[in-house]
Design a protein around this motif. Structure first.
Motif, mmCIF file in Angstrom:
data_model
loop_
_atom_site.group_PDB
_atom_site.id
_atom_site.type_symbol
_atom_site.label_atom_id
_atom_site.label_comp_id
_atom_site.label_asym_id
_atom_site.label_seq_id
_atom_site.Cartn_x
_atom_site.Cartn_y
_atom_site.Cartn_z
ATOM 1 N N MET A 115 4.237 1.361 -4.144
ATOM 2 C CA MET A 115 5.070 0.173 -4.361
ATOM 3 C C MET A 115 4.685 -0.959 -3.424
ATOM 4 S SD MET A 115 6.960 -1.169 -6.430
ATOM 5 C CE MET A 115 7.573 0.108 -7.511
ATOM 6 N N ILE A 116 4.335 -0.622 -2.201
ATOM 7 C CA ILE A 116 3.892 -1.663 -1.266
ATOM 8 C C ILE A 116 2.627 -2.335 -1.811
ATOM 9 C CG2 ILE A 116 2.839 -1.997 1.027
ATOM 10 C CD1 ILE A 116 5.749 -1.718 1.394
ATOM 11 N N SER A 146 14.042 1.612 -0.331
ATOM 12 C CA SER A 146 13.888 0.235 -0.788
ATOM 13 C C SER A 146 14.002 -0.765 0.376
ATOM 14 C CB SER A 146 14.942 -0.065 -1.859
ATOM 15 O OG SER A 146 14.704 -1.309 -2.423
ATOM 16 N N VAL A 149 10.736 -0.806 2.045
ATOM 17 C CA VAL A 149 9.726 -1.543 1.274
ATOM 18 C C VAL A 149 9.836 -3.041 1.577
ATOM 19 C CG1 VAL A 149 9.075 -2.276 -1.070
ATOM 20 C CG2 VAL A 149 9.428 0.144 -0.593
#
Ligand SMILES: CC(C)(COP(=O)(O)OP(=O)(O)OC[C@H]1O[C@@H](n2cnc3c(N)ncnc32)[C@H](O)[C@@H]1OP(=O)(O)O)[C@@H](O)C(=O)NCCC(=O)NCCS
Length: 206
Positions: A115-116, A146, A149
């Motif tokens: 996701m990063i 989250s 993130v």
């Protein structure tokens, strides 16, 4: 300021080291269903898990309409031909150069830095091609993954609204931590990363 209209001429496909960010199609409905049918994914999103393919098809439709109506950009995260998640810019306010992000990943892909990687490419697109000045994220304060993130990406927490949403699944109120990243701050971090200073802490901006 930049004219955002040209962004919506053709759907933007972005490449990262491991993924392709592309438009969501009706063929992706089974993958969307697989992701959103999992209670671990929906836990902090305040929605019950999907129970039918019809819901997944409706979500695909929302993603496509968002781009057509120029209120955001919704990407499928394609990893080697498999859709493993989605990343969206939504609640786009063109006149204020502002949008919000939302993202989910299938649990079997958690913890691999995907996701990063995806978010970095999407933020670059948002700040450069779309000409955004401010990108927001709304996070359940209990959603540690989250929070991590957005913090890693340099977002600064600006507010914490207590008992902001009612979660019918867990029958409880949840808070809302509002984070934002401004373009000047993103530029500073990007330049520092390019110069080998990865991990520059976010600056207090207010
Ligand atoms: C949030 C989510 C997208 C993170 O995706 P991911 O690919 O696993 O995240 P990454 O691997 O890029 O990890 C980013 C950082 O978060 C950390 N992290 C991941 N899971 C964590 C957890 N449960 N608790 C604390 N930190 C966590 C990672 O260690 C990493 O930090 P590090 O590099 O300093 O070690 C994923 O957990 C998810 O889809 N959750 C369900 C949907 C959701 O909540 N979406 C966000 C709504 S606001």
């Amino acid at each position: 300021m930049q004219d955002m209209a040209t962004v919506f001429n053709t759907f933007p496909v972005l490449e990262t080291e491991r993924c392709t960010l592309r438009a969501v199609t009706p063929d992706d409905a089974p993958a969307i269903f697989h992701i959103w049918n999992d209670a671990r994914v929906t836990r902090y999103i305040g929605r019950p898990p999907m129970v039918s393919m019809d819901e997944a098809l409706k979500r695909v439709d929302v993603f496509r309409t968002t781009f057509e109506e120029q209120t955001g950009v919704c990407w499928a995260i394609d990893h080697g031909g498999q859709v493993v998640g989605t990343f969206v810019f939504w609640n786009l306010e063109k006149e204020h150069f502002r949008a919000e992000i939302g993202y989910v990943l299938a649990p079997e892909w958690w913890g691999k830095g995907l996701m990063i990687e995806v978010a970095r490419a999407a933020l670059r697109f948002g700040f450069t091609d779309m000409g955004l000045h401010r990108i927001e994220a709304q996070v359940d304060p209990e959603n540690a993954a989250s929070r991590r993130v957005v913090e890693k990406l340099g977002f600064v927490q600006e507010g914490h609204f207590r008992d902001y949403y009612y979660d019918p699944v867990e029958a409880r109120f949840t808070g809302n931590a509002v984070f934002a990243l401004l373009k000047p701050s993103w530029l500073r971090r990007t330049e520092a990363d390019a110069g080998g200073l990865r991990g520059v802490p976010p600056e207090a901006e207010f």
